[in-house]
Scaffold this active site. Structure first.
Site, PDB file in Angstrom:
ATOM      1  N   ASP A  52     -10.341   3.019  -3.485  1.00  0.00           N
ATOM      2  CA  ASP A  52     -11.020   1.856  -2.920  1.00  0.00           C
ATOM      3  C   ASP A  52     -12.435   1.747  -3.504  1.00  0.00           C
ATOM      4  OD1 ASP A  52      -8.783   1.496  -1.418  1.00  0.00           O
ATOM      5  OD2 ASP A  52      -9.698   2.023   0.493  1.00  0.00           O
ATOM      6  N   ASP A  57       0.821  -1.203   0.000  1.00  0.00           N
ATOM      7  CA  ASP A  57       0.000   0.000   0.000  1.00  0.00           C
ATOM      8  C   ASP A  57       0.863   1.264   0.000  1.00  0.00           C
ATOM      9  OD1 ASP A  57      -2.546   1.200  -0.056  1.00  0.00           O
ATOM     10  OD2 ASP A  57      -3.311  -0.151   1.497  1.00  0.00           O
TER      11      ASP A  57
END
Length: 387
Positions: free
Chosen positions: A191, A133
């Site tokens: 997301d 990430d």
């Protein structure tokens, strides 16, 4: 991490990821049970072979005296290596999560400055997949390339094959450089939430992408995808139905089908996000339709692209290894719409061709110069026009 002779991800990776359903409540028991169900439900036989543990798996207080990451003893009392051994015993592969900064998105220890140490640790545990990430990292592209390169080199030094998943959400155009830093897949969206439309989450103004927006994101990225290099539209929300720990109240069956159709034709990795221990018949039908999955996993490895927009409808096409075409007809509008699919829209020079509805798994028509159909709101017809 891989060799030119033997690609690690010749087709888009498939599997399951813990985040959308479990978030910080992840536990080794749920991971083991999920691995069991991947096998017993037939999902493994369909190609879903990665079991990925997302954020919140480590202790939050920091590293041990040797500087190593430590699995949370309450969540993973047996340790990650024992869990990896179990997953491997089922013929599956296991993944782990970290971040290219000092902290992960959930404020657990990240891997910046510890790339080689963490990579060696994961290799010793038998990890096969890293989701990396980019929370708490600088926002510029140059830093992203540098930090992803550092981890890519660290993974290579372990001499173990890691599928390397870059997760910087597309803002720094990873499709342009993801392959060069060792990545096999890279997020091109924020997301994805369990919603048709985008969502702003107060009080942090956190932006979640709806399925409708993801269609536009995917439309211009086909040229960057191919074997060992996939545009990642994020984890699947199919089957969450508002019960996951991410935002969104859930989608209708037709909308989940459109979601699955787009991920399929765009050659996105297919990482299940729901609790597969409790799948209903609708969810199972969407995740295990082998004719649909064959389009995503086609050996030619060419991602589909949007070729026409007409009103609220769109036409996408994807060439397949057997000479056929996969075609998606999408109605993004709120009312039903008639659509005429013409041979010229998809580059067909000779007709007639037979048309197969992949979701229904049935031949439905002979395709001449044009084929007329009606598409319901938010519906996608996923077709195979045979060679």
């Amino acid at each position: 991490m891989t060799t030119s002779e033997q690609p690690l991800a010749p087709t888009p990776p498939m599997g399951w990821n813990s985040w959308n359903m479990f978030g910080s409540t992840i536990h080794e028991d749920s991971v083991r049970a999920t691995a069991d169900v991947l096998v017993s439900s037939g999902l493994k036989d369909c190609g879903y072979n990665y079991v990925v543990i997302d954020d919140c798996w480590s202790t939050k207080v920091g590293r041990d005296g040797n500087g190593d990451l430590v699995a949370d003893p309450e969540k993973f009392p047996s340790g990650i290596k024992a869990l990896a051994d179990y997953v491997h015993s089922l013929g599956l592969k296991i993944g782990i999560y970290s971040d290219a900064a000092h902290l992960t998105c959930a404020s657990y220890p990240g891997s910046f400055g510890f790339e080689e140490q963490d990579a060696q640790l994961w290799a010793s545990w038998g990890i096969d997949f890293l989701k990396y990430d980019f929370c708490f990292a600088p926002t510029d592209q140059a830093t992203a390339i540098d930090r992803y390169t550092r981890m890519g080199e660290a993974l290579r030094k372990t001499k173990r094959q890691f599928l390397y998943s870059l997760c910087e959400w597309g803002g720094r155009s990873p499709q342009l450089w993801g392959r060069s830093v060792g990545g096999h897949m890279w997020r091109v969206t924020g997301d994805i939430f369990d919603s048709w439309v985008d969502i702003w989450v107060a009080p942090h103004k956190y932006y979640g992408v709806g399925i409708d927006t993801a269609i536009d994101i995917a439309a211009n990225l086909a040229e960057y995808a191919g074997p060992d290099a996939w545009n990642d539209l994020d984890m699947l929300v199919v089957g969450l139905k508002g019960k996951g720990q991410i935002s969104g109240g859930g989608l209708s069956f037709i909308e989940y089908q459109t979601h699955m159709s787009l991920w399929t034709i765009a050659c996105s990795p297919l990482m299940i996000g729901c609790d597969i221990r409790n799948m209903d018949r609708d969810t199972t039908s969407l995740l295990t339709n082998r004719e649909v999955l064959a389009v995503n996993q086609d050996s030619l490895g060419i991602a589909g692209r949007r070729v026409k927009q007409t009103g609220t409808c769109e036409i996408w096409k994807k060439p397949l290894a057997d000479g056929s075409l996969a075609v998606a007809l999408i109605n993004r509008g709120s009312i039903g719409s008639d659509l005429s699919l013409r041979a010229s829209d998809i580059g067909l020079l000779d007709t007639p061709k037979s048309v197969r509805n992949l979701w229904a798994q049935a031949d439905i028509a002979e395709f001449g110069e044009a084929w007329q159909t009606r598409i319901q709101p938010h519906e996608t017809l996923l077709l195979k026009i045979k060679a």
